[in-house]
Each structure stands twice: as C-alpha cells, then as structure tokens.
Design a protein around this motif. Structure first.
Motif, short mmCIF file in Angstrom:
data_model
loop_
_atom_site.label_atom_id
_atom_site.label_comp_id
_atom_site.label_asym_id
_atom_site.label_seq_id
_atom_site.Cartn_x
_atom_site.Cartn_y
_atom_site.Cartn_z
N GLY A 1 -37.36 -55.90 28.39
CA GLY A 1 -38.47 -54.96 28.35
C GLY A 1 -38.20 -53.77 27.45
N VAL A 2 -36.97 -53.25 27.49
CA VAL A 2 -36.61 -52.13 26.61
C VAL A 2 -36.66 -52.57 25.15
CG1 VAL A 2 -34.74 -50.57 25.95
CG2 VAL A 2 -35.24 -50.96 28.37
N ALA A 3 -36.11 -53.77 24.87
CA ALA A 3 -36.16 -54.29 23.51
C ALA A 3 -37.60 -54.52 23.07
CB ALA A 3 -35.38 -55.60 23.42
N GLY A 4 -38.43 -55.02 23.98
CA GLY A 4 -39.83 -55.24 23.66
C GLY A 4 -40.57 -53.94 23.38
N ALA A 5 -40.27 -52.90 24.16
CA ALA A 5 -40.90 -51.59 23.94
C ALA A 5 -40.51 -51.02 22.59
CB ALA A 5 -40.52 -50.63 25.06
N ALA A 6 -39.23 -51.16 22.23
CA ALA A 6 -38.78 -50.68 20.92
C ALA A 6 -39.48 -51.44 19.80
CB ALA A 6 -37.26 -50.84 20.81
N TRP B 1 -43.00 -50.23 19.41
CA TRP B 1 -43.02 -48.93 18.72
C TRP B 1 -42.88 -49.14 17.22
CZ3 TRP B 1 -39.45 -46.34 15.66
CH2 TRP B 1 -39.77 -45.01 15.36
N VAL B 2 -41.96 -50.02 16.82
CA VAL B 2 -41.79 -50.31 15.40
C VAL B 2 -43.08 -50.89 14.82
CG1 VAL B 2 -40.59 -51.79 13.74
CG2 VAL B 2 -39.30 -50.62 15.54
N LEU B 3 -43.68 -51.82 15.55
CA LEU B 3 -44.92 -52.42 15.07
C LEU B 3 -46.04 -51.39 14.91
CD1 LEU B 3 -45.06 -55.74 17.13
CD2 LEU B 3 -44.50 -55.48 14.72
N SER B 4 -46.09 -50.43 15.83
CA SER B 4 -47.14 -49.42 15.74
C SER B 4 -47.02 -48.59 14.47
CB SER B 4 -47.10 -48.50 16.97
OG SER B 4 -45.95 -47.66 16.95
N GLU C 1 -39.92 -64.72 36.61
CA GLU C 1 -40.01 -63.30 36.96
C GLU C 1 -39.34 -62.41 35.93
OE1 GLU C 1 -40.08 -65.70 40.82
OE2 GLU C 1 -38.90 -65.68 38.96
N ALA C 2 -38.26 -62.88 35.31
CA ALA C 2 -37.58 -62.09 34.28
C ALA C 2 -38.50 -61.86 33.09
CB ALA C 2 -36.30 -62.78 33.83
N ALA C 3 -39.25 -62.90 32.70
CA ALA C 3 -40.19 -62.76 31.59
C ALA C 3 -41.31 -61.79 31.95
CB ALA C 3 -40.76 -64.13 31.21
N ILE C 4 -41.78 -61.86 33.18
CA ILE C 4 -42.84 -60.94 33.63
C ILE C 4 -42.33 -59.50 33.64
CG2 ILE C 4 -44.21 -60.25 35.64
CD1 ILE C 4 -44.61 -63.21 36.26
N ILE C 5 -41.14 -59.29 34.17
CA ILE C 5 -40.55 -57.95 34.20
C ILE C 5 -40.46 -57.39 32.79
CG2 ILE C 5 -38.43 -56.64 34.64
CD1 ILE C 5 -37.96 -58.56 37.04
N ALA C 6 -39.97 -58.20 31.85
CA ALA C 6 -39.82 -57.73 30.47
C ALA C 6 -41.17 -57.39 29.84
CB ALA C 6 -39.11 -58.80 29.64
N HIS C 7 -42.16 -58.24 30.08
CA HIS C 7 -43.48 -58.02 29.46
C HIS C 7 -44.16 -56.78 30.03
CE1 HIS C 7 -46.82 -60.52 27.35
NE2 HIS C 7 -46.95 -59.24 27.10
N VAL C 8 -44.12 -56.63 31.34
CA VAL C 8 -44.71 -55.44 31.97
C VAL C 8 -43.99 -54.18 31.51
CG1 VAL C 8 -45.02 -54.24 34.17
CG2 VAL C 8 -45.58 -56.67 33.99
N LEU C 9 -42.68 -54.22 31.51
CA LEU C 9 -41.89 -53.04 31.14
C LEU C 9 -42.10 -52.68 29.67
CD1 LEU C 9 -39.93 -51.12 32.54
CD2 LEU C 9 -38.05 -52.56 31.73
N ALA C 10 -42.22 -53.66 28.80
CA ALA C 10 -42.42 -53.38 27.39
C ALA C 10 -43.71 -52.60 27.17
CB ALA C 10 -42.47 -54.70 26.59
N HIS C 11 -44.78 -53.00 27.85
CA HIS C 11 -46.05 -52.27 27.71
C HIS C 11 -45.97 -50.88 28.34
CE1 HIS C 11 -48.48 -55.23 25.76
NE2 HIS C 11 -48.28 -56.16 26.69
N TRP C 12 -45.32 -50.81 29.50
CA TRP C 12 -45.27 -49.55 30.22
C TRP C 12 -44.45 -48.50 29.45
CZ3 TRP C 12 -41.32 -47.81 34.13
CH2 TRP C 12 -41.71 -46.62 34.75
N LEU C 13 -43.28 -48.91 28.97
CA LEU C 13 -42.39 -47.97 28.28
C LEU C 13 -42.95 -47.57 26.91
CD1 LEU C 13 -38.85 -49.47 29.01
CD2 LEU C 13 -39.92 -47.48 30.07
N SER C 14 -43.62 -48.49 26.24
CA SER C 14 -44.12 -48.20 24.89
C SER C 14 -45.43 -47.42 24.89
CB SER C 14 -44.31 -49.49 24.11
OG SER C 14 -45.33 -50.29 24.69
N SER C 15 -46.15 -47.44 26.01
CA SER C 15 -47.47 -46.81 26.04
C SER C 15 -47.48 -45.34 25.62
CB SER C 15 -48.10 -46.97 27.44
OG SER C 15 -49.37 -46.38 27.49
N PRO C 16 -46.56 -44.50 26.12
CA PRO C 16 -46.58 -43.07 25.69
C PRO C 16 -46.20 -42.87 24.23
CG PRO C 16 -45.30 -43.39 27.73
CD PRO C 16 -45.51 -44.73 27.12
N LEU C 17 -45.59 -43.91 23.61
CA LEU C 17 -45.07 -43.75 22.25
C LEU C 17 -46.07 -44.21 21.19
CD1 LEU C 17 -41.49 -45.17 22.90
CD2 LEU C 17 -42.22 -42.77 22.99
N LEU C 18 -47.10 -44.93 21.61
CA LEU C 18 -48.01 -45.54 20.64
C LEU C 18 -49.15 -44.59 20.26
CD1 LEU C 18 -48.19 -49.16 22.09
CD2 LEU C 18 -46.57 -48.19 20.45
#
Length: 261
Positions: free
Chosen positions: A117-122, A125-128, A244-261
C-alpha cells in the motif's frame, strides 16, 4: 489399508473449510458497498444528461447497478470454484467462516499489504505529477470521491480482477500447460499476474476516455503503464499472501495518496 487410514487421519486433522456458497456470498457482500458507491456517484451526471437517456436516470442507475452486481457475482463464483485448485486463497475470510480465528491469517498478510500500500501510494503520487493534461480534472470537486476509491477500487476491483480474472487465467494455464497436474509453476503464476494486471489497466480506459474526451497515445500509454504497475503489486500479493493482502494494499494506496494528489 494403512494408506487409507493415514489419509483419513490427515483429513480429520485438516482445517475445516467454509462451504462454497458461504464463502461466495460473503465475498459478494464484501464487494457490494463498492458497487453501490460507484453507481451512486453516477446519479448527478445522469440527471444532468437526462434528456439524452432512453430511460429515466433512476432506471439507468438501477440497471447499471444490477449489471455490476452480476459481474461481481460471476467473478466471486469463479474464484470460489477455481482458487483452491490452483493454490490461491482468501485465508482470513475462509478461517473466519470455518469457525477458526481469522487473526493469525490476517496478521500474516498485514505487513506485506502495508508495504504494498505504501509503495502503491508513492506510485500514485508519481503518476499524479506525470499525468497528461487531459487527465487532470479542471474541477477538483469532480474527482472521484475517496469513499468510492476505497470501497470500489480497494475491495470490489480486487474481488473482480484478482479473485475472479487472475484466478481464471491461472487455472486455464494450469489446465492447458500442466494438464491440471501438481501445483501451478512459477511461470504460470507470473503470467497470470501480468495478464490480470494488463486487463486491470485496460479496464480503466473507459474512465480515462470520459475524462479526456479522446484516447490519445499519451493518455493510453499513461493509463496502461500506471495501472499495470500497481496491478503487478496486487497480483503478486494475492498469489504469495492471499486476497486480503491485495485488498489491504489497494485500500491503503488510495487512502495514503489522497491528501497528496
């Protein structure tokens, strides 16, 4: 006789597994809030274009919801039927439904899911920062609500793409190339992860077209590369750790990246 006795003993000590209907129903219900959320966000747009619709906006909304619900049900059913055959699983949900503690299975997936999830959020952010102008909404208020990203993107998409599509791809490869014998090889797993990630990316093209108006080469390349990369992360987590690991990563990626986009 000794072999039969040993087999019965192993079966007696094997962890109980939930029935397919219970697992399927639970996973379908888990994905339905995302369906409701994403369909509900369409209502203002449908009402604004009511004159162009063949039916009332509420009817179009209902039909859209029913269609997405049916696709979710199909994906869940494919996963429930085929995942055990190719070594894929939703260990925490399965343990809970079988009456066993879900905590150990969930804890085993938590750290990999967080890292993903952290890697996905990063990556988001790069994509944005690299997104083509055509994909940058002129009105920030028109962006997809966070609740939709969390529920539909984080949960429903994982059920449809990873649990359904990736499982089906791996099963097909296993049946065709290994004749359904043994565990799927690493090459087959990698191919299923890659192909499902590409299909996951392709599934984002209609939304990109709605936002950009036209699918230019830069827009298509950006959408395909950006989503395929995260799809590889989620697919690897599903294959190695569990759904569940994939779900955790996907949810966390959106949640962590939201304030940065």
């Amino acid at each position: 006789m000794a072999v039969d006795t040993a087999a019965r003993a192993d079966a007696a000590h094997a962890p109980a597994q939930p029935g397919k209907w219970r697992l399927g129903g639970t996973l379908w219900l888990l994905g339905m809030p995302g369906v409701v959320a994403v369909v509900w966000t369409l209502l203002p747009t449908l009402k604004a274009n009511a004159a162009l619709l063949p039916l009332a906006p509420e009817v179009v909304l209902l039909l859209s919801g029913l269609q997405t619900s049916a696709l979710l049900a199909l994906a869940v059913a494919l996963g429930v039927w085929l995942a055990p055959r190719v070594g894929l699983q939703a260990p925490a949900v399965s343990a809970w439904l079988a009456g066993r503690p879900a905590g150990p299975a969930l804890r085993a997936q938590l750290l990999p899911g967080i890292v993903g999830g952290v890697a996905g959020a990063a990556w988001l952010w790069v994509l944005s920062r690299l997104a083509p102008t055509a994909l940058q909404p002129s009105d920030p208020a028109s962006a997809m609500p966070l609740v939709v990203k969390l529920l539909y993107g984080g949960i429903t998409e994982e059920l449809m793409v990873r649990w359904g599509v990736m499982t089906l791809l791996l099963w097909l490869g296993w049946r065709l190339l290994q004749r359904g014998q043994g565990r799927p090889g690493k090459g087959l797993v990698a191919a299923a992860v890659l192909l499902s990630a590409v299909l996951f990316a392709v599934g984002h093209l209609p939304a990109a077209q709605a936002l950009a108006g036209v699918l230019t080469v830069p827009v298509v390349a950006f959408v395909l590369v950006g989503n395929t990369v995260f799809g590889l992360v989620a697919g690897w987590l599903f294959a190695r750790q569990g759904l569940e690991a994939a779900i955790i990563a996907h949810v966390l990626a959106h949640w962590l990246s939201s304030p940065l986009l």
